[in-house]
Design an enzyme around this catalytic site. Structure first.
Site, PDB file in Angstrom:
ATOM      1  N   CYS A  54       0.811  -1.216   0.000  1.00 58.51           N
ATOM      2  CA  CYS A  54       0.000   0.000   0.000  1.00 58.51           C
ATOM      3  C   CYS A  54       0.847   1.270   0.000  1.00 58.51           C
ATOM      4  O   CYS A  54       0.577   2.214  -0.754  1.00 58.51           O
ATOM      5  CB  CYS A  54      -0.963  -0.003   1.186  1.00 58.51           C
ATOM      6  SG  CYS A  54      -0.255  -0.572   2.733  1.00 58.51           S
ATOM      7  N   HIS A  76      -2.804   6.147   4.849  1.00 59.45           N
ATOM      8  CA  HIS A  76      -1.362   6.281   5.076  1.00 59.45           C
ATOM      9  C   HIS A  76      -0.891   7.651   4.597  1.00 59.45           C
ATOM     10  O   HIS A  76      -1.274   8.116   3.516  1.00 59.45           O
ATOM     11  CB  HIS A  76      -0.589   5.228   4.286  1.00 59.45           C
ATOM     12  CG  HIS A  76      -0.734   3.834   4.786  1.00 59.45           C
ATOM     13  ND1 HIS A  76      -1.393   3.505   5.944  1.00 59.45           N
ATOM     14  CD2 HIS A  76      -0.283   2.647   4.258  1.00 59.45           C
ATOM     15  CE1 HIS A  76      -1.339   2.182   6.126  1.00 59.45           C
ATOM     16  NE2 HIS A  76      -0.677   1.651   5.113  1.00 59.45           N
TER      17      HIS A  76
END
Length: 340
Positions: free
Chosen positions: A129, A245
């Protein structure tokens, strides 16, 4: 039944459930869906297109007759099951780390290297990711100005660890709200409390003081960008955020690149959402990115310590673009090319 016959291994997990949502939202032409999971999760039910489907145990024979299989169940499951699915005629889009660095397996971010799919042999890997959002933002800048070095510090949400980590953060916050201290539970996936804390430790140590998460950023970025000599150093940090994130990046191009030029490049880059007006509070945050598929970029400025370098702030929903959406985009490219 018309449409693509699709299997999802890990359908009850956070990424698996998000895959179901993204397949619906993007109207992927699913003709048949077989949700699968480990023996422990078999028998649960998931919803897709208004129907409840029973989750079956992921056994090799379950792949018979499928065109496409998504695997979001960890490295061991991928190593065991992906070759079985390919042998039985399916193309596999794998979200684990099992095949990412294999020479004969393309590692694909559709906005960056779609041509890599031309050489797949049945298995296509979707990157980590944190790597996905980094390369989506940096690839258009590198195409225009080259690259000398990259430094990355990540601020990674607990959902990147899994459902158990999300529950751990919730438990610790509730303990604090009740007047206690946010002590970690015996089943916590982290070595220290995560609520109201930051942990400079994502995944296991690999050597030389770096963690596997940090080395993934280096190795995967090199492969996706086609830059085997890319100089990149990372520090991966876990933060008490549920989804999304963040990455603080210092990017040193091969030629001078003014912030204004970088903004213009990123404003038209595929998959990028530019949010860069600090004085107006216009910048990326995990809450803004949650539930969205774009990679958000802001805080673009000239670095004060390294002449010619740029500082950037990059945020993306790690469950969507960082996992499920990237996998579905890969499947869409496969479909347009005739496979599956």
């Amino acid at each position: 039944m018309e449409g693509v016959r699709v299997g999802i291994v890990g359908a009850t997990g956070m990424v698996g459930r998000t895959l179901l949502e993204v397949l619906e939202e993007r109207r992927f032409p699913v003709g048949e869906l077989r949700p699968m999971a480990t023996e422990r999760s078999a028998g649960r039910r998931v919803r897709f297109l208004g129907r409840e489907l029973e989750v079956q145990e992921a056994l090799p024979e379950r792949f018979d007759g499928l065109d496409l299989v998504f695997i979001a169940a960890g490295d061991a499951a991928s190593r065991e099951l992906a070759p079985e699915a390919v042998r039985r005629g399916a193309v596999v889009v794998d979200k684990s780390n099992a095949f990412r660095m294999a020479e004969d397996v393309p590692l694909v971010v559709p906005e960056v290297n779609p041509e890599a799919l031309d050489h797949h042999r049945g298995i296509v890997a979707s990157p980590n990711c944190s790597t996905i959002q980094l390369v989506v933002a940096l690839a258009p800048l590198i195409r225009e100005a080259g690259v000398e070095r990259v430094w990355v510090s990540t601020y990674q949400a607990v959902s990147g660890t899994g459902q158990q980590a999300v529950e751990e953060l919730e438990l610790e916050v509730r303990a604090w709200q009740s007047g206690g201290t946010p002590e970690r539970s015996p089943s916590s996936p982290y070595p220290h409390p995560i609520a109201f804390n930051v942990l400079p430790h994502c995944d296991r140590l690999e050597g030389d003081g770096f963690t596997r998460e940090e080395m993934k950023l280096l190795r995967e970025s090199r492969k996706i960008l086609g830059l085997p000599g890319l100089r990149l150093s990372a520090t991966a940090v876990r933060v008490p955020v549920f989804v999304g994130h963040g990455e603080s990046v210092v990017f040193q191009p091969s030629r001078p690149l003014a912030p204004e030029e970088a903004r213009a490049i990123l404003a038209s880059a595929p998959g990028v959402r530019l949010a860069d007006a600090l004085e107006e509070g216009e910048y990326p945050t995990p809450l803004r990115a949650a539930g969205r598929d774009e990679v958000w970029v802001g805080r673009i400025r000239s670095d004060l310590a390294l002449e010619g370098a740029l500082d950037l702030w990059i945020v993306a929903d790690n469950l969507r673009k960082g996992a499920a959406t990237n996998a579905v985009q890969i499947a869409e490219l496969l479909l347009r090319s005739g496979r599956p």
